[in-house]
Design a protein around this motif. Structure first.
Motif, short mmCIF file in Angstrom:
data_model
loop_
_atom_site.label_atom_id
_atom_site.label_comp_id
_atom_site.label_asym_id
_atom_site.label_seq_id
_atom_site.Cartn_x
_atom_site.Cartn_y
_atom_site.Cartn_z
N ASN A 613 -3.63 -9.72 3.59
CA ASN A 613 -2.44 -9.33 2.63
C ASN A 613 -1.32 -8.68 3.51
O ASN A 613 -1.50 -7.31 3.96
CB ASN A 613 -2.50 -8.47 1.59
N PRO A 614 -0.24 -8.83 4.04
CA PRO A 614 0.81 -8.08 4.68
C PRO A 614 1.24 -6.94 4.20
O PRO A 614 1.30 -6.07 4.92
CB PRO A 614 2.09 -8.96 4.93
N ALA A 615 1.26 -6.78 2.96
CA ALA A 615 1.57 -5.62 2.26
C ALA A 615 0.36 -4.68 2.29
O ALA A 615 0.93 -3.33 2.70
CB ALA A 615 1.92 -5.79 0.81
N GLU A 616 -0.83 -5.08 2.49
CA GLU A 616 -1.81 -4.08 2.42
C GLU A 616 -1.83 -3.47 3.87
O GLU A 616 -2.03 -2.69 4.23
CB GLU A 616 -3.02 -4.73 2.02
N ARG A 617 -1.54 -4.33 4.97
CA ARG A 617 -1.62 -4.23 6.32
C ARG A 617 -0.43 -3.05 6.56
O ARG A 617 -0.73 -2.11 7.31
CB ARG A 617 -1.46 -5.45 7.00
N ASP A 737 1.68 -13.90 -3.08
CA ASP A 737 0.79 -14.87 -3.78
C ASP A 737 -0.46 -14.19 -4.60
O ASP A 737 -0.72 -14.79 -5.63
CB ASP A 737 0.26 -16.16 -3.02
N ASN A 738 -1.14 -13.48 -4.01
CA ASN A 738 -2.24 -12.79 -4.75
C ASN A 738 -2.06 -11.77 -5.51
O ASN A 738 -3.15 -11.42 -6.15
CB ASN A 738 -3.22 -12.18 -3.46
N GLY A 739 -0.86 -11.47 -5.95
CA GLY A 739 -0.50 -10.94 -6.94
C GLY A 739 -0.65 -9.14 -6.70
O GLY A 739 -0.20 -8.47 -7.53
N THR A 740 -0.76 -8.89 -5.44
CA THR A 740 -0.70 -7.39 -5.10
C THR A 740 0.69 -7.00 -4.86
O THR A 740 1.27 -7.58 -3.82
CB THR A 740 -1.68 -7.10 -3.78
N GLU A 741 1.05 -5.84 -5.33
CA GLU A 741 2.34 -5.41 -5.12
C GLU A 741 2.17 -3.91 -4.26
O GLU A 741 1.13 -3.44 -4.40
CB GLU A 741 2.91 -5.12 -6.60
N PRO A 742 3.15 -3.57 -3.76
CA PRO A 742 3.03 -2.24 -3.01
C PRO A 742 2.67 -1.10 -4.12
O PRO A 742 3.08 -1.07 -5.09
CB PRO A 742 4.47 -2.18 -2.38
N HIS A 743 2.21 0.00 -3.57
CA HIS A 743 1.68 0.80 -4.57
C HIS A 743 2.99 1.79 -4.71
O HIS A 743 3.00 2.05 -6.06
CB HIS A 743 0.63 1.83 -3.76
N THR A 744 3.67 2.19 -4.12
CA THR A 744 4.92 2.89 -4.47
C THR A 744 6.01 2.36 -3.53
O THR A 744 5.93 1.49 -2.68
CB THR A 744 4.63 4.22 -4.33
N SER A 745 7.31 2.82 -3.92
CA SER A 745 8.41 2.61 -2.89
C SER A 745 8.26 3.24 -1.60
O SER A 745 7.47 4.18 -1.34
CB SER A 745 9.71 3.04 -3.48
N ASP A 746 8.85 2.66 -0.50
CA ASP A 746 8.62 3.18 0.64
C ASP A 746 9.02 4.62 0.90
O ASP A 746 8.52 5.48 1.64
CB ASP A 746 9.38 2.17 1.77
N GLU A 747 10.39 5.12 0.32
CA GLU A 747 10.83 6.19 0.55
C GLU A 747 10.10 7.18 -0.39
O GLU A 747 9.73 8.41 0.39
CB GLU A 747 12.21 6.41 -0.04
N ASP A 748 9.45 6.95 -1.58
CA ASP A 748 8.48 7.88 -2.21
C ASP A 748 7.27 8.06 -1.35
O ASP A 748 6.66 8.97 -1.30
CB ASP A 748 8.34 7.45 -3.70
N ASN A 749 6.86 6.99 -0.94
CA ASN A 749 5.34 7.03 -0.19
C ASN A 749 5.42 7.99 1.12
O ASN A 749 4.73 8.70 1.25
CB ASN A 749 4.90 5.78 0.35
N TRP A 750 6.62 7.72 1.80
CA TRP A 750 6.77 8.52 3.18
C TRP A 750 7.22 10.04 2.71
O TRP A 750 6.65 10.98 3.35
CB TRP A 750 8.04 8.01 3.84
#
Length: 757
Positions: A613-617, A737-750
């Motif tokens: 999953n690119p998002a997880e990577r 496609d696998n339904g996995t979404e990013p955990h949080t927004s990029d700015e909030d995460n950083w």
């Protein structure tokens, strides 16, 4: 003509006919013998051709194996060399490239000759065998038809012989009946004459009945013979007609056989032979021509490589391959003794007069030396030109040796008069060695003179500067007033200075106004900022940028300028080679003792490529990079934003994210000891490619982490601001496609990650 004479003549006619028939029979037999001999001759020819091509196929296979062994022998020799790690990049050198191409051509010829063996064995020989079978079969069929034709022909001649004999028989009977009829007519005439004479005499009356009976008898015999003659004449006429008709038919049949049927019979024996043999030979010709075409194509590649033999380019390539060896070493610094802080030549009294005298002496000495050295240089150039003329003489044409129409003796005599003769070669070699000795003598003299001039010139320039300015420079007067990262190393925790660049106090900000305003003590090194700015302005469309090496001489010149505290790229009008500027940028990161990506995080970064999953990577890479010092993250953000911008011009520069990853992977991430370089390099490239594509999602924004930010429009003009492509993809564009979404927004995460550090 007497009957005996007629019989003799008839016998001669029959004998002549029988002789003619016998001759025809003999011809027919000989015809089959000729056709059989022709068939046997063809079979022998085909057998010889099969044996020839079988042996030639074996020779081609042996030659192919020999060529393969030859190429493998020297290839394995290269692979087994202790310097293989160095030699694997030597194909960039034009002589080594020629050598590799010769080995490649040898393997190509090996494969071609193996193909030729396969064509001969499985095509040509098989075709010849099939033609042999066709020859045997067609001859048998043709012979059967020929025998039938001969039977028909002999049957016609036999019929002719029969009707001829019948004609002769009836004609003989007709002649015989005619002679008897004539004899009867003569008797009748004789009797009539005799009766006329007696009537004139006075005969007795009793003798008249007897004479009348004799006349009637003769008349009756004549009538009978007349009937016989008419009958025989009719039979003879019919027999003659039959004979003439059969004679015409026989002559026509014989004429047709000899003029048409024999030719057609030979055509039956030849049916498809020449066409099939032509196809077989054309298969052979096609194989040989394609072999020559393939050989010429390979030789053309080698010829092109020979044409590209370039000593200057090879020199730059060697220096680039071994840049650590050929890079100028660190400059010697003044080492003060016991707290002595004076680090410049003192021009005050009482040494000023002495320095002035030394300055004039140096000036006079330099003028003399430069004139002398210039004369030596001119002699050196003339000698070099003479050597080049000797080395470029066209003595490589050996076409005379392959003139097949000439005898061997004439070829030898012609070769003895050309450059190929041993006497001329020996003379030229002696002259060349003598000229080389003179050249090296002058070269040594020139180098020694130029070295002396360089040393004296340095003293002269320093004295001129000292006497002209009348100032003293003291050590430590220049201080670093900002917290910028110094060339070529970053002051990161635990990161010692790089061994090839010297930090210089003069390396201070030559950045644009926006970068200066964003500087919060975590700036970009001058060499990085300046090189990226220059490429942004002039090199985004440069084909093969970061992949095509620049001039090592120019790379060293730019690097030395940065070391002296100068910015050689600050002038927008200078004409620096883009590939050389790109080489300086790569050289800077390569020269860091600790790479931009620390070795201790190598395995963590490599493990991210297992995530499909690119998002997880992207999220995992972000988690790893946040553990690095903030100043490192700022530099990474700046560099990868630039690489992403550069990849948007891949249609012009041919450098998509993957190609850029191939160029920067080995520079930014060093493979730890004990790891397999081949497998690891592919993983490194994938990690760098991911960071280039998703740099906006991976690195913090300026609001989250203050520091310089890469700008696409570094010249300030609107014409530079628009990219020909869409903006780089963000994490929102990756496949979910696998339904996995990013955990949080990029700015909030950083923000969360940086605050937790």
């Amino acid at each position: 003509m007497s009957s005996q004479t007629k019989f003799k003549k008839d016998k001669e006619i029959i004998a002549e006919y029988e002789a003619q028939i016998k001759e025809i029979r003999t011809q027919l037999v000989e015809q089959f013998k000729c056709l059989e001999q022709q068939s046997e001759s063809r079979l022998q020819l085909l057998q010889d051709l099969q044996e020839f091509f079988r042996r030639k196929a074996e020779i081609e296979l042996e030659y192919s194996r020999s060529l393969e062994k030859l190429a493998e022998r020297f290839s394995s020799k290269i692979r087994s060399s202790r310097e293989h790690q160095f030699k694997k990049d030597q194909y960039l050198l034009s002589p080594v490239n020629c050598w590799y191409l010769v080995l490649h051509q040898t393997r190509r010829e090996s494969r071609d000759h193996a193909t030729l063996n396969d064509i001969f064995m499985n095509n040509v020989i098989v075709r010849l065998s099939q033609i042999s079978e066709d020859v045997i079969r067609l001859f048998k069929k043709s012979k059967e038809i020929g025998l039938q034709m001969h039977e028909e022909l002999l049957k016609v001649t036999n019929e002719l012989y029969t009707v001829m004999k019948t004609y002769h028989m009836y004609h003989a009977e007709s002649i015989s009946a005619e002679s008897k009829l004539k004899e009867a007519e003569k008797q009748e005439e004789k009797q009539f004459n005799k009766s006329g004479d007696l009537s004139m005499n006075l005969l007795r009356h009793e003798d008249r009945p007897q004479r009348r009976s004799s006349v009637k008898k003769i008349e009756k015999m004549k009538e009978k013979r007349q009937a016989k003659y008419s009958e025989n004449k009719l039979k003879c006429t019919k027999a003659r007609n039959d004979y003439l008709l059969n004679l015409a038919a026989t002559n026509a049949a014989i004429s047709k056989y000899y003029i048409h049927d024999v030719s057609d019979l030979i055509d039956c024996c030849d049916l498809g032979f020449h066409a099939s043999l032509a196809r077989t030979f054309r298969t052979y010709l096609s194989a040989e021509y394609n072999l020559e075409t393939s050989r010429h194509e390979g030789l053309d590649v080698i010829e092109n490589a020979v044409d590209n033999l370039d000593s200057r380019s090879d020199k730059h390539t060697v220096m680039d391959m071994c840049n650590q060896v050929f890079c100028p070493p660190l400059k010697f610094e003044f080492q003060p003794h016991m707290g002595d802080e004076v680090c410049q030549v003192s021009a005050q009294q009482p040494v000023q007069t002495e320095l002035l005298m030394r300055y004039h002496q140096l000036q006079s000495r330099l003028a003399t030396l430069k004139i002398e050295n210039e004369e030596v240089r001119k002699t050196l150039d003339a000698t070099m030109q003479t050597l080049q003329d000797m080395l470029t003489v066209e003595d490589f044409d050996v076409s005379d040796a392959f003139q097949h129409s000439r005898s061997t003796e004439s070829v030898k005599s012609a070769a003895s008069e050309t450059y190929m003769s041993k006497i001329n070669i020996a003379k030229r070699r002696a002259n060349q060695q003598e000229t080389e000795m003179f050249y090296f003598t002058k070269f040594k003299e020139y180098v020694n003179g130029s070295n002396l001039i360089t040393k004296l010139q340095a003293k002269h320039d320093l004295l001129k500067q000292t006497l002209g300015e009348g100032e003293r420079a003291e050590c430590g007067t220049t201080s670093r007033r900002d917290g910028r990262l110094r060339l070529p190393h970053f002051p990161w925790p635990g990161c010692p200075p790089a061994p090839h660049f010297v930090p210089h106090p003069a390396l201070q900000g030559r950045r644009n106004a926006r970068t200066r305003n964003q500087d919060s003590g975590q700036a970009i090194p001058l060499v990085v900022e300046s090189c990226i700015r220059y490429i942004n302005l002039y090199g985004l469309q440069q084909q093969g940028i970061f992949r095509v090496p620049g001039s090592q001489v120019e790379v060293n010149d730019i690097k030395n300028s940065f070391e002296r505290g100068e910015d050689p790229l600050v002038d927008d009008q200078n004409e620096r080679d883009i590939n050389s500027v790109a080489g300086v940028l790569k050289l800077y990161f390569r020269g860091l003792e600790n790479p931009l990506f620390p070795k201790e995080r190598f395995q963590d970064l490599i493990s991210t490529i297992k995530l499909e999953n690119p998002a997880e990577r992207v999220h995992q890479i972000q988690q790893i990079l946040v553990t690095l010092p903030r100043v490192v993250i700022v530099v990474m953000r700046y560099l990868f934003a630039f690489l992403n911008h550069l990849s948007q011009y891949s249609d012009e520069n041919m450098m998509d994210p993957y190609n850029l990853a191939i160029c920067f992977g080995p520079t930014l991430m060093h493979i730890p000891d004990g790891q397999d370089p081949v497998s690891c390099q592919a993983h490194i490239n994938e990690v760098i490619k991911t960071i280039i594509i998703h740099h906006e999602a991976i690195f913090p924004s300026p609001r989250e982490l203050e520091g310089p930010v890469y700008e696409k429009c570094m010249a300030g003009g609107e014409e530079y601001c628009d990219s020909p492509h869409s903006e780089p993809g963000t994490i929102d564009e990756v496949d979910h496609d696998n339904g996995t979404e990013p955990h949080t927004s990029d700015e909030d995460n950083w923000t969360y990650l940086l605050d937790s550090m």
